[in-house]
Write an enzyme that holds these catalytic residues in place. Sequence first.
Site, short mmCIF file in Angstrom:
data_model
loop_
_atom_site.label_atom_id
_atom_site.label_comp_id
_atom_site.label_asym_id
_atom_site.label_seq_id
_atom_site.Cartn_x
_atom_site.Cartn_y
_atom_site.Cartn_z
CG ASP B 197 -2.37 0.96 1.57
OD1 ASP B 197 -1.74 2.59 0.97
OD2 ASP B 197 -2.19 1.22 2.68
CG HIS B 372 -3.90 4.53 3.77
ND1 HIS B 372 -3.81 2.89 3.03
CD2 HIS B 372 -5.10 5.29 3.77
CE1 HIS B 372 -5.29 3.02 2.71
NE2 HIS B 372 -5.73 4.45 2.81
#
EC number: 3.1.-.-
Lengths: 559, 559
Positions: B197, B372
């Site tokens: 990611d 994130h």
Amino acid sequence: MSKKNIQDKLLIFALGGVGEIGKNMYVVQYGNDIVVVDAGLKFPEEDMLGIDIVIPDITYLTENRDKVRGILITHGHEDHIGGLPYVLKHLNVPLYATKLTLGLIEGKLKEAGLLGETKRILINAESEVQLGSIKASFFKTNHSIPDSVGVCLDTPEGTVVHTGDFKFDHTPVNNQYADLQRIADIGRRGVLALLSDSTNAERAGFTPSESMIGSELEDIFRKATQRVVVATFASNVHRIQQVVNAAIATKRKIAVVGRSMVNVVTIASELGYLNIPEGTIIEPEEINKMAADRVAVLSTGSQGEPMSALTRMARSTHRKVDIMPGDTVIIAATPIPGNERYVGRTVDELFRLGANVIYGPGSVSGVHVSGHGSQEELKLMLNLIRPKYFIPIHGEYRMLRQHALLGEAVGIERENIFIVDNGDTVEFQAGTARKGSKVPAGNVLIDGLGVGDVGNIVLRDRKLLSQDGILVVVVTLSKQDGAILSGPDIISRGFVYVRESEGLLEEANRIVTSTLHKLMNDKVNEWASLKTNVKDALGRFLYEQTRRRPMILPIIMEV
Amino acid sequence: MSKKNIQDKLLIFALGGVGEIGKNMYVVQYGNDIVVVDAGLKFPEEDMLGIDIVIPDITYLTENRDKVRGILITHGHEDHIGGLPYVLKHLNVPLYATKLTLGLIEGKLKEAGLLGETKRILINAESEVQLGSIKASFFKTNHSIPDSVGVCLDTPEGTVVHTGDFKFDHTPVNNQYADLQRIADIGRRGVLALLSDSTNAERAGFTPSESMIGSELEDIFRKATQRVVVATFASNVHRIQQVVNAAIATKRKIAVVGRSMVNVVTIASELGYLNIPEGTIIEPEEINKMAADRVAVLSTGSQGEPMSALTRMARSTHRKVDIMPGDTVIIAATPIPGNERYVGRTVDELFRLGANVIYGPGSVSGVHVSGHGSQEELKLMLNLIRPKYFIPIHGEYRMLRQHALLGEAVGIERENIFIVDNGDTVEFQAGTARKGSKVPAGNVLIDGLGVGDVGNIVLRDRKLLSQDGILVVVVTLSKQDGAILSGPDIISRGFVYVRESEGLLEEANRIVTSTLHKLMNDKVNEWASLKTNVKDALGRFLYEQTRRRPMILPIIMEV
């Protein structure tokens, strides 16, 4: 100070600049004397489709044209001067501005064919100007363009101070210090009302000095093994000077690209605001003849504007500058809200070309600082001026609101702080203030050459057309018996890709035909009814089939 | 591990999710076995006018449908599950997901009428699933929705790890710890390729823990003397739990508003992911019957979405909740790029209603943290897994690029890092990797019920229509001699406000008439020529007069 008339009132209001970022225009009126501060433009909001720029509604000023004594300009940014070509066309009054500001304005007026007929008066921080009963003086401030000033207006009712856009930069580039002593002196003499810049009222602390950027730039220039491209706001002459300095320190020549960058560099150099040694600037055509590590490019496009020089470089469509793998590109600006995606796309494209891109992914990077003061500087201004009344200006509502809280924090009475909308007047008489009546204010939309000819109906239509397109339904009926002589023909634009949707449009055709036949049988033959019925039947059918609502334009001809 | 066939290759590619934020869909294929990870949607970019959502082009999967062994879902966010109703319609394959993720998906499939025919397999972090020659296992990660997992795919060519969306939260809400030991163990056993990611690859440091927000929220709740409204992402169950906790701690009941918020709260409570004591939730109708300091409202609208509950409250058009002066509104989210202006407007409107608005003017406020991981966490993942090859995923190009630099920094060979576009394949054979051929990939646009029927031509037309509108010119000619029988009639939509521009349209009329007369005299009478000439003459005239280029649609009828 002029004589005071007991019936006269002092009025303060904004025609633009509060509840928004842009089209700044503030008005101070005492009796029959009106002084205007700034005349800016605003870039269109996302729902103003097709609009080029937005300017303030100046109905109040044109209706009181004999009272307007002049327009004072605080600095040369578009949101403070960009409305002038439109305003001066309807209101031929004298303009007061400092040297660089006037230089930038004159370029605009020339283009608009208004230079000859406009009286322009050069001022500096020492000037005093009598405008009817109002005496204007000025004080130097720090901002992201040189020659920025605040305005002090002595009126018979008391002194009004307008800060213009400002920060307090204690180590300014080119030694353009703010007039702290003069500002303090104005405060000492007593100020009735302060209008102060709220742009960064949401931001805690101090805004860093512009000069911090110089060493950062030089560092990047020094490490770069190939060409360096710097994109920044064309009007940021301080920043441009620091790019020039970094280039000279690292023995690079500079090519200037982008119309507004060339324009500002030319004017600022001529007027002595940029110090560029002879032989430093090269033509963009010469770049490819030189060693890559001897070249820097100064460019527009720091906001990712689609037609700008940097965007064209990023898309490899610039006629003179190609980005090569290993080049360094510095975006020395932060995206203005709304431009983030454009800037992001430009960065992506530059990376894809193999460039080393230096940009600020967060709100602060080492290659950009704001030109507006943060909370500590706003409080400093409030405490230097110590006004009785405070009107936060230059900002969206939330910024005005945060600025008002800062005003309360430094001890201004809550009821002496006015958060206003454009057109709201604040009336001062006998030392006290209250909200007065409203004057006309609003957005005048400019689309191409049209000023104000695009209104809500046109914008609503553009919005509808942009969402689901349009279907034009053409049918010719016989005057005698209403029989269909030709059509219905359905023409689609922006609705569906016709080749993929033949069946749908054929069915739509049948719906129109049967609707018309039914109406004929029922002896309905007024055009308005026919059109409404066709529109409704077709609209219903298309919504059921597609969940879309295109604009439907029935054209029924009788022959 | 299954037997290795010497001719078989391992292919890895993205059908969505690289070079963009959204529509995540990754494919791992070994020989005749295809495993898909995620099937997300993307919200339209600003040039996709009228488009509702965007999904990946799955041509490759439908053409190889007999090889697709299943779709593994990492977590329940729209950009990972939102494409499923469209994908499953064309590709009926088994779905593997954890409990909450499956709960959210089932709601979607029910709406789409696909629930019955879709095979759904519940997995957890202990599951192992054999998908042809590929064995899938899972590991828990931290993210802004519970039950998020990463995927480990053991193939005959080696192990492929897909992180899903993740951060490392050492003090997670609900004790949802990341499987550090399992991740380390996967790394110890040796990993051929890591897909990780990249969302926050531009951000230095560590992303703060979600649990930091709890005390901040409780503090605000405690100080509030009236109602508290909290807007956040509906899917952020951890955040919702903390709002619930703060409400309970301050003896407030909670009303839930907004369709997606009600939906998630219901599903997450049923499945045990939200702990809400009985009697805590009240109906929105009951709010007005209760003391203001005993009420909290949990709402959608943290992105300023025009139709959301918070936006309607801000505009005083919500049917059940009115914002009162003195209410506290917390926007517990940061604007997604592109939404800044919407959020700003909502904040402005709430302030105007007298609310105390708590929001994050910069990129970080005390009431929001990202889901994130930042650079230090991305490096930690890289070092736990220590892959031979690295493919940064989930991000715009610049994020993938920054992530690649982090990969290099922790010691992965530059030539072993692949920055790919959607459709680019990376081929692995005999332990080495190279770029393979491209597979079809792209955006499928969904507008209403239409899937893929809006393409570039339609979008270009919508863009043109949105800028300057359309003029329809209708004229009827005689079949015999070409004489004008009726018209020209000019109908304008989105061009100018007709009442203001009568003169312009009359003149336009004359231009059309004289153009047609001239053509008749020259004996030009093919329709195509007539139309082109009318279009050109009128377009030229309008551009000269207005500097606008409306679409011109000439309709010439012969009778």
